[in-house]
Design a protein around this motif. Sequence first.
Motif, PDB file in Angstrom:
ATOM      1  N   ALA A 190     -12.529   2.031   0.133  1.00 35.02           N
ATOM      2  CA  ALA A 190     -11.529   1.530  -0.729  1.00 35.02           C
ATOM      3  C   ALA A 190     -10.118   2.385  -0.561  1.00 35.02           C
ATOM      4  CB  ALA A 190     -12.145   1.864  -2.468  1.00 35.02           C
TER       5      ALA A 190
ATOM      6  N   ALA B 110      -9.232   1.389  -7.611  1.00 34.95           N
ATOM      7  CA  ALA B 110      -8.332   1.652  -6.567  1.00 34.95           C
ATOM      8  C   ALA B 110      -7.316   0.097  -6.733  1.00 34.95           C
ATOM      9  CB  ALA B 110      -8.911   1.561  -5.588  1.00 34.95           C
ATOM     10  N   GLU B 111      -7.781  -0.733  -7.095  1.00 35.53           N
ATOM     11  CA  GLU B 111      -7.078  -2.017  -6.930  1.00 35.53           C
ATOM     12  C   GLU B 111      -6.049  -2.277  -8.132  1.00 35.53           C
ATOM     13  OE1 GLU B 111      -9.934  -5.193  -4.612  1.00 35.53           O
ATOM     14  OE2 GLU B 111      -9.790  -5.206  -6.991  1.00 35.53           O
TER      15      GLU B 111
ATOM     16  N   THR C  74     -13.680   0.450  -6.464  1.00 36.74           N
ATOM     17  CA  THR C  74     -12.778  -0.519  -5.925  1.00 36.74           C
ATOM     18  C   THR C  74     -12.036  -1.181  -6.991  1.00 36.74           C
ATOM     19  OG1 THR C  74     -14.453  -1.218  -4.289  1.00 36.74           O
ATOM     20  CG2 THR C  74     -12.552  -2.806  -4.632  1.00 36.74           C
ATOM     21  N   THR C  75     -12.318  -1.367  -8.137  1.00 38.50           N
ATOM     22  CA  THR C  75     -11.766  -1.927  -9.175  1.00 38.50           C
ATOM     23  C   THR C  75     -10.741  -0.909  -9.775  1.00 38.50           C
ATOM     24  OG1 THR C  75     -13.479  -3.228  -9.987  1.00 38.50           O
ATOM     25  CG2 THR C  75     -11.646  -2.854 -11.578  1.00 38.50           C
TER      26      THR C  75
ATOM     27  N   ALA D  52      -3.426   1.615  -6.823  1.00 37.55           N
ATOM     28  CA  ALA D  52      -2.624   0.873  -5.846  1.00 37.55           C
ATOM     29  C   ALA D  52      -0.994   1.020  -6.473  1.00 37.55           C
ATOM     30  CB  ALA D  52      -2.923  -0.734  -5.650  1.00 37.55           C
TER      31      ALA D  52
ATOM     32  N   HIS E  88      -7.750   2.671   1.476  1.00 36.28           N
ATOM     33  CA  HIS E  88      -6.555   1.636   2.116  1.00 36.28           C
ATOM     34  C   HIS E  88      -5.903   0.916   0.984  1.00 36.28           C
ATOM     35  CE1 HIS E  88      -9.866  -1.499   1.721  1.00 36.28           C
ATOM     36  NE2 HIS E  88      -8.739  -2.333   1.926  1.00 36.28           N
ATOM     37  N   LEU E  89      -6.582   0.762  -0.109  1.00 32.84           N
ATOM     38  CA  LEU E  89      -5.901  -0.084  -1.230  1.00 32.84           C
ATOM     39  C   LEU E  89      -4.730   0.743  -1.844  1.00 32.84           C
ATOM     40  CD1 LEU E  89      -9.241  -1.510  -2.864  1.00 32.84           C
ATOM     41  CD2 LEU E  89      -7.686  -2.723  -1.401  1.00 32.84           C
ATOM     42  N   MET E  90      -4.757   1.956  -1.387  1.00 28.07           N
ATOM     43  CA  MET E  90      -3.587   2.869  -2.181  1.00 28.07           C
ATOM     44  C   MET E  90      -2.247   2.569  -1.528  1.00 28.07           C
ATOM     45  SD  MET E  90      -5.443   6.323  -3.122  1.00 28.07           S
ATOM     46  CE  MET E  90      -4.028   6.800  -4.055  1.00 28.07           C
ATOM     47  N   GLY E  91      -2.589   1.968  -0.244  1.00 26.19           N
ATOM     48  CA  GLY E  91      -1.235   1.815   0.661  1.00 26.19           C
ATOM     49  C   GLY E  91      -0.935   3.031   1.226  1.00 26.19           C
TER      50      GLY E  91
END
Length: 555
Positions: free
Chosen positions: A347, A323-324, A320-321, A328, A349-352
């Motif tokens: 995770a 990806a954020e 997650t870290t 992203a 979806h964090l890529m947009g």
Amino acid sequence: MSALPRKQDLARLATNPLMCAMICALHRDRRGFLPDSRMKLYGAALTMLLVRRDHERAIGAPEGLTVSEEAQQKILQEIAYWMIRNEIAEAEQRDVVGLISRLLPAMPQVANPEDAPRVFRFLLHRSGVLRAPTARTVDFIHRTFLDYLGARAAVEAQDINMIAAHAHEPQWEDIVRMAVGHARDTERAALLTKLVALGDAVSETSQNIMARIHLLAAASLEHATSLDPAVRTEVERRAAALIPPKNEEEANRLADAGPLVLDLLPGPEGLSDVEAAAVVRTAQLIGGDHALQVLREYASHPAHGVRVELIYSWASFPTTTFAELVLARVATTGLTIAVHSAEQLAALHLMGSAPDVTFNGDLSPEGIAGAVRAVGAHKVSVFDNNRLRNLNAFAGSGTQLTDLTLVSCPGINDYSGIAHLGLKKLSLHGVHASRELPGFGAVKTLRSLTLSVLGGSEDPGTLPLPDGLPSIPTVTRLQLVVRIDGNTDAGRLRALFPNLRQLVLHLESDEPVTVDLSALTWVHQVRVTVTGDAVRVTGDESISVRRHTPAKDPS
């Protein structure tokens, strides 16, 4: 604590609650301005632990001793240096007491030699730097303090040669760097000159050791308050030959030098695209929090090669870290994003945005469909998924796919959902010739179809195709990967794909067979790849046939 990711020195210290509390106290005491160098930071931390902590809590001298900060540091640094020389991280308490007793004759203002046990107890309970892992042993609360204090003792003992002699050992890395910071100008120049000479003397068969020593010298320059310009030039010249890495091979070698490289890796400005990709690869191979911050600097890099390396790095860092902080900000156009775990799936979806995504393993079909919708993927590949039974999750989510690949998904027994996806291209790999494809005829938009078929044909003399494959008039390009077990022709294809314009055949057989393609004159373009020598292709001379010889098993 938001400063921790940006300051590697802080991150190294913040490994337990006490050290985190100390950093917070430093931050508050300095009104948000933490020391701007490692040496200053560690010095301030020691002062807080040795003096200010008890003073500000109004704690007197319950052991009957009052020991100045200078005296405490002198004793602690001799303990640290003794432990370093003996290559131990944890010492017997009785040995440390004996060492203190030998130091006290030169420090009469502290205590008499026979009071060494009391001085030890004072340092153990009051300094905040020592701790007792067991009733009989003692160690430093953090390795950083052992290295910082030991390096100072080594410099004061003028053991420059010994420090340099251990420069190739990873556990001496911080000791060497801090020794450069503690040293006076002439000592500092002598130490760095020895490091350069030692690196130069390493044989060509030990390039990793040479690189480590030269890079360690370069990393130590940040602690060199002043230095002979000629010495600095020699150190920087050798580092420039290694950093930035020029290609993947150099990146792999550079990563072998370990975490000290991270302090030397440049930002993306001024680098070629190939060099930037090599820097990213170096950081990925080294890993860790500091490497994550290096990669963060490259997240917005436009070069395709750099972005590929960033995407590839995902599995090496907290899902997650990463990806954020990194993914992203990566432009995903032209990239394939590979998802290998439930954590990465959650995770994604964090890529947009991610137009092209590959899902590997037994991930939830509903989770896959939700992730596809969240990132707006148009091209999706699913590999080795035994949970996928149909494509309804995709169809029911309103997902619009143009390209779908399914590889080794043996559980699918209903293909009717593809009618709602708007597919233009479909690839099915690992489909058995004896299996039907229920609902497959519902597709109305398909233009390109790839079939990799397992097993022989149910209809002898024809190319192996899934049983019950319906006619698909919309398909104009067909790619077939099949294993032939007898003489075969291709006459069946016209009934199934009447509007075919391009045919790509991959043929293989264990026995000598003949494949007659003379019936394919109606297809505008036919290309054939044959693996091995067993397959003989006959037909129109315009058909392109390429042979591929498989690599022999070395065993």
